[in-house]
Design a protein around this motif. Structure first.
Motif, PDB file in Angstrom:
ATOM      1  N   PHE A  32      21.686  -5.081 -68.495  1.00 34.11           N
ATOM      2  CA  PHE A  32      22.068  -4.851 -67.130  1.00 34.11           C
ATOM      3  C   PHE A  32      21.317  -3.885 -66.695  1.00 34.11           C
ATOM      4  N   THR A  33      21.048  -2.775 -67.141  1.00 34.39           N
ATOM      5  CA  THR A  33      19.990  -1.772 -66.566  1.00 34.39           C
ATOM      6  C   THR A  33      18.468  -2.258 -66.532  1.00 34.39           C
ATOM      7  N   VAL A  34      18.215  -2.893 -67.460  1.00 32.30           N
ATOM      8  CA  VAL A  34      16.877  -3.448 -67.606  1.00 32.30           C
ATOM      9  C   VAL A  34      16.673  -4.302 -66.367  1.00 32.30           C
ATOM     10  N   PHE A  35      17.742  -5.142 -66.280  1.00 29.19           N
ATOM     11  CA  PHE A  35      17.798  -6.253 -65.128  1.00 29.19           C
ATOM     12  C   PHE A  35      17.552  -5.501 -63.899  1.00 29.19           C
ATOM     13  N   VAL A  36      18.453  -4.547 -63.570  1.00 33.16           N
ATOM     14  CA  VAL A  36      17.951  -3.737 -62.292  1.00 33.16           C
ATOM     15  C   VAL A  36      16.608  -3.529 -62.120  1.00 33.16           C
ATOM     16  N   VAL A  37      15.908  -2.998 -63.012  1.00 34.88           N
ATOM     17  CA  VAL A  37      14.636  -2.505 -63.022  1.00 34.88           C
ATOM     18  C   VAL A  37      13.872  -3.607 -62.714  1.00 34.88           C
ATOM     19  N   VAL A  38      14.018  -4.542 -63.633  1.00 31.61           N
ATOM     20  CA  VAL A  38      13.087  -5.772 -63.496  1.00 31.61           C
ATOM     21  C   VAL A  38      13.142  -6.300 -61.869  1.00 31.61           C
ATOM     22  N   TRP A  39      14.212  -6.443 -61.423  1.00 29.67           N
ATOM     23  CA  TRP A  39      14.815  -6.873 -60.155  1.00 29.67           C
ATOM     24  C   TRP A  39      14.198  -6.043 -59.093  1.00 29.67           C
ATOM     25  N   LEU A  40      14.393  -4.998 -59.432  1.00 30.72           N
ATOM     26  CA  LEU A  40      13.762  -3.890 -58.442  1.00 30.72           C
ATOM     27  C   LEU A  40      12.121  -3.915 -58.109  1.00 30.72           C
ATOM     28  N   GLY A  58       9.546  -2.715 -41.464  1.00 28.91           N
ATOM     29  CA  GLY A  58      11.003  -2.280 -41.423  1.00 28.91           C
ATOM     30  C   GLY A  58      11.630  -3.749 -41.753  1.00 28.91           C
ATOM     31  N   GLU A  59      11.073  -4.626 -41.159  1.00 25.21           N
ATOM     32  CA  GLU A  59      11.893  -5.834 -41.257  1.00 25.21           C
ATOM     33  C   GLU A  59      11.882  -6.495 -42.586  1.00 25.21           C
ATOM     34  N   GLU A  60      11.040  -6.559 -43.267  1.00 35.34           N
ATOM     35  CA  GLU A  60      10.592  -6.650 -44.762  1.00 35.34           C
ATOM     36  C   GLU A  60      11.695  -6.057 -45.411  1.00 35.34           C
ATOM     37  N   LEU A  61      11.793  -4.539 -45.154  1.00 30.41           N
ATOM     38  CA  LEU A  61      12.689  -3.947 -46.044  1.00 30.41           C
ATOM     39  C   LEU A  61      14.057  -4.088 -45.942  1.00 30.41           C
ATOM     40  N   ALA A  62      14.425  -4.583 -44.527  1.00 30.20           N
ATOM     41  CA  ALA A  62      15.818  -4.659 -44.302  1.00 30.20           C
ATOM     42  C   ALA A  62      16.375  -6.010 -45.107  1.00 30.20           C
ATOM     43  N   ILE A  63      15.578  -6.905 -45.141  1.00 27.48           N
ATOM     44  CA  ILE A  63      15.925  -8.203 -45.873  1.00 27.48           C
ATOM     45  C   ILE A  63      15.809  -7.845 -47.292  1.00 27.48           C
ATOM     46  N   HIS A  64      14.764  -7.224 -47.908  1.00 28.31           N
ATOM     47  CA  HIS A  64      14.653  -7.099 -49.272  1.00 28.31           C
ATOM     48  C   HIS A  64      15.799  -5.889 -49.755  1.00 28.31           C
ATOM     49  N   LEU A  65      16.433  -5.018 -48.956  1.00 29.61           N
ATOM     50  CA  LEU A  65      17.689  -4.339 -49.423  1.00 29.61           C
ATOM     51  C   LEU A  65      18.678  -5.414 -49.750  1.00 29.61           C
ATOM     52  N   LEU A  66      18.808  -6.285 -48.823  1.00 35.19           N
ATOM     53  CA  LEU A  66      19.807  -7.317 -49.084  1.00 35.19           C
ATOM     54  C   LEU A  66      19.566  -8.016 -50.336  1.00 35.19           C
ATOM     55  N   ILE A  67      18.368  -8.465 -50.506  1.00 37.47           N
ATOM     56  CA  ILE A  67      17.943  -9.382 -51.552  1.00 37.47           C
ATOM     57  C   ILE A  67      18.208  -8.502 -52.876  1.00 37.47           C
ATOM     58  N   PHE A  68      17.809  -7.360 -53.032  1.00 38.34           N
ATOM     59  CA  PHE A  68      18.031  -6.532 -54.272  1.00 38.34           C
ATOM     60  C   PHE A  68      19.473  -6.332 -54.417  1.00 38.34           C
ATOM     61  N   ALA A  69      20.290  -5.850 -53.166  1.00 41.10           N
ATOM     62  CA  ALA A  69      21.584  -5.444 -53.499  1.00 41.10           C
ATOM     63  C   ALA A  69      22.571  -6.317 -53.961  1.00 41.10           C
ATOM     64  N   VAL A  70      22.608  -7.622 -53.760  1.00 42.25           N
ATOM     65  CA  VAL A  70      23.505  -8.689 -54.158  1.00 42.25           C
ATOM     66  C   VAL A  70      23.435  -8.785 -55.617  1.00 42.25           C
ATOM     67  N   PRO A  71      22.244  -9.268 -56.155  1.00 44.90           N
ATOM     68  CA  PRO A  71      22.260  -9.270 -57.507  1.00 44.90           C
ATOM     69  C   PRO A  71      22.537  -7.885 -58.432  1.00 44.90           C
ATOM     70  N   ALA A  72      22.005  -6.796 -58.027  1.00 48.51           N
ATOM     71  CA  ALA A  72      22.246  -5.494 -58.521  1.00 48.51           C
ATOM     72  C   ALA A  72      23.706  -4.994 -58.555  1.00 48.51           C
ATOM     73  N   ALA A  73      24.282  -5.451 -57.406  1.00 51.65           N
ATOM     74  CA  ALA A  73      25.736  -5.297 -57.395  1.00 51.65           C
ATOM     75  C   ALA A  73      26.699  -6.029 -58.255  1.00 51.65           C
ATOM     76  N   ALA A  74      26.236  -7.368 -58.659  1.00 56.72           N
ATOM     77  CA  ALA A  74      26.703  -8.120 -59.671  1.00 56.72           C
ATOM     78  C   ALA A  74      26.565  -7.664 -60.940  1.00 56.72           C
ATOM     79  N   ALA A  75      25.467  -7.141 -61.223  1.00 55.47           N
ATOM     80  CA  ALA A  75      25.116  -6.627 -62.461  1.00 55.47           C
ATOM     81  C   ALA A  75      25.984  -5.346 -62.687  1.00 55.47           C
TER      82      ALA A  75
END
Length: 85
Positions: A32-40, A58-75
């Motif tokens: 799971f730790t490896v997944f988070v690094v790979v997903w980041l 700025g607009e890309e960063l806001a969207i990518h925070l969401l894209i990263f956060a949901v699977p990372a939180a699930a992990a």
């Protein structure tokens, strides 16, 4: 729609990492730790592509925070479940 697809891809990749673990415990937590690094790294690469195609950082960063956060939180939830079980 693209954001939803990216989040679903992240969850599918997480599922593949979960299948690779096959058992809970230390090995599962490491995966799971490896997944988070790979997903980041994947999210950072996709953010870079978006910025080079004319979107603002700025607009890309806001969207990518969401894209990263949901699977990372699930992990994180799955890693804690594996540690408890």
């Amino acid at each position: 729609m693209r954001t939803l697809v990216a989040v679903v891809v992240g969850l599918v990749v997480l599922g593949l990492f979960l299948l690779a673990a096959r058992r809970p415990g230390a090995r599962g937590r490491r995966l799971f730790t490896v997944f988070v690094v790979v997903w980041l790294v994947a999210c950072a690469a996709d953010l870079t592509v978006g910025v080079t195609h004319g979107y603002g950082f700025g607009e890309e960063l806001a969207i990518h925070l969401l894209i990263f956060a949901v699977p990372a939180a699930a992990a994180l939830v799955l890693a804690r479940t594996a540690a408890a079980g």
